[in-house]
Design a protein around this motif. Structure first.
Motif, short mmCIF file in Angstrom:
data_model
loop_
_atom_site.label_atom_id
_atom_site.label_comp_id
_atom_site.label_asym_id
_atom_site.label_seq_id
_atom_site.Cartn_x
_atom_site.Cartn_y
_atom_site.Cartn_z
N PRO A 137 0.80 -1.23 0.00
CA PRO A 137 0.00 0.00 0.00
C PRO A 137 0.84 1.28 0.00
CG PRO A 137 -0.90 -1.59 1.55
CD PRO A 137 0.41 -2.15 1.08
N ALA A 138 2.03 1.25 0.60
CA ALA A 138 2.88 2.43 0.65
C ALA A 138 3.75 2.57 -0.61
CB ALA A 138 3.78 2.39 1.89
N GLY A 139 3.54 1.71 -1.60
CA GLY A 139 4.38 1.73 -2.78
C GLY A 139 5.65 0.95 -2.54
N PRO A 140 6.54 0.85 -3.53
CA PRO A 140 7.79 0.12 -3.34
C PRO A 140 8.73 0.86 -2.37
CG PRO A 140 7.73 1.16 -5.51
CD PRO A 140 6.37 1.36 -4.92
N LEU A 200 16.26 3.53 4.66
CA LEU A 200 14.90 3.23 4.23
C LEU A 200 14.53 4.30 3.20
CD1 LEU A 200 12.59 1.19 5.01
CD2 LEU A 200 11.67 3.02 6.45
N THR A 201 14.16 3.86 1.99
CA THR A 201 13.98 4.79 0.88
C THR A 201 12.59 4.65 0.28
OG1 THR A 201 16.33 4.48 0.38
CG2 THR A 201 15.02 5.63 -1.25
N GLY A 213 12.61 7.98 -4.23
CA GLY A 213 14.03 8.15 -3.95
C GLY A 213 14.35 8.93 -2.70
N ARG A 214 13.34 9.46 -2.02
CA ARG A 214 13.59 10.20 -0.79
C ARG A 214 14.01 9.26 0.34
NH1 ARG A 214 9.24 12.01 1.37
NH2 ARG A 214 7.88 10.83 -0.04
#
Length: 380
Positions: A98-101, A121-122, A126-127
């Motif tokens: 749910p939070a994306g990759p 943790l990225t 890319g942030r």
């Protein structure tokens, strides 16, 4: 490939781990590693299992103290120590959900002392949501920074240098700002996906002994198979019937059913029912390949509630996809048994609640899944 409805590891990275350097493995719901002995198949499964245990909150010493060769055995052979005599290894993964990759990468110092050297943790864009660094070798802690997006852009705090920081974040982040909630969602997604793993390596020699009736959670070596069979037959007739059908396809001779018989001292043995007036056969009489086939079929057809795993209990099962880690997937089996087991795995993985990462030597194709050849990754 079915859509990801639950948090799942979709890539495993062995940046510098045992014989592997710069290895990135995309993981399908069904992934089988192939290659000759020494190509690093077991190392991939070890890396996944280690990340799973770290996500469960275990200390580095507990996790890497039990692997082959200890922490030093995880360091690439050609790794040279720096001026302070430090050597280490790096591994990580990508978890989709749910939070994306979300990427999680960790560097571990193995020598002269075992400790986390850094972690990141990225987010998908890319942030950096979390980063840690070992800044003072004299202190048993890492300097951690995580995204806040409030009055202060980041929050800084020391964290232990013997645990995965990502697993500690849910206990440290308040979740007040949007940034904090984003960090929490990413960390929880990684922890949920990694913890829902079951490393399975059935040991036929142990499976032939009677099992304790009260031992109802299947253990890694499947030595308590008989007790678990008794439990699953009583609790879910549909899944038990599917298991009988799978055993009928993979074992020699007629198979009418699977049952158990009580023994002395509250123990139980498993029995293969032959039917049609034939005498039943104790499961202990089966060959090694048949026993491994039976155990792995049971694992694929059951769920976390019957396996000795530690999923996140606060999260609904529908949000967790159990990942089975099976080294020597085809060990002791003939070609027919291997094909039947892979076909069963493909059907179960397609449903979305079970994933399989296995290693095999005699598999040339994986219908409905992905075959990864590690033949070029041999240990020198």
């Amino acid at each position: 490939m079915p859509p990801i409805s639950a948090a799942a590891v979709t890539e495993l990275r062995l940046s510098a781990f045992r014989s592997h350097r710069g290895l990135a493995l995309p993981l399908a719901p069904l992934t089988v590693l192939a290659g000759p002995s020494g190509s690093g198949k077991s190392a991939v499964l070890e890396a996944y299992a280690a990340l799973a245990r770290l996500a469960g909150g275990e200390e580095l010493g507990q996790v890497f103290g039990e692997v082959r060769g200890g922490p030093a055995g995880c360091v690439p052979r050609d790794a040279r120590p720096d001026r302070q005599g430090r050597r280490g290894f790096r591994l990580g993964c990508t978890v989709d959900g749910p939070a994306g990759p979300v990427r999680c990468d960790v560097a571990v110092q193995a020598e002269p002392e075992l400790r986390v050297a850094g972690e990141r943790l990225t987010a998908a864009d890319g942030r950096t949501l979390l980063s840690t660094a070992l800044r003072d070798p004299g202190r048993r802690q890492v300097h951690a920074e995580w995204h806040t997006a409030g009055t202060a852009r980041v929050t800084r705090a020391p964290l232990p240098d013997d645990r995965l920081a990502t697993a500690l974040l849910p206990l440290r982040v308040a979740g007040v700002t949007d940034g904090q909630r984003e960090v929490l969602a990413a960390a929880e997604q990684v922890v949920i996906a990694l913890r829902a793993a079951f490393a399975c390596d059935p040991r036929p020699e142990a499976m032939r002994a009677p099992a304790d009736l009260a031992d109802g959670l299947l253990r890694r070596g499947c030595e308590n198979l008989a007790a678990v069979l008794r439990r699953t037959r009583a609790e879910c007739g549909t899944r038990h019937a599917a298991l009988v059908e799978a055993v009928r396809a993979g074992c020699a001779g007629p198979v009418a059913g699977l049952s158990t018989t009580p023994g002395e001292r509250a123990r139980v043995t498993a029995v293969l029912e032959r039917g049609a007036g034939r005498a039943d056969m104790p499961v202990e009489w089966l060959g090694d390949g048949e026993l491994r086939y039976l155990a792995l079929a049971l694992v694929l057809l059951t769920g976390p509630g019957v396996l000795a795993v530690d999923p996140v209990r606060e999260v609904l099962p529908a949000r967790q996809a159990l990942t089975v880690l099976a080294d020597g997937l085809d060990r002791g089996m003939d070609r027919r048994q291997t094909q039947e087991l892979l076909a069963l795995a493909a059907r179960m993985c397609e449903r979305g609640h079970v994933r399989l990462l296995g290693a095999a030597q005699g598999v040339a194709e994986v219908p409905g899944g992905r075959l990864v050849d590690l033949g070029g990754e041999r240990i020198p």
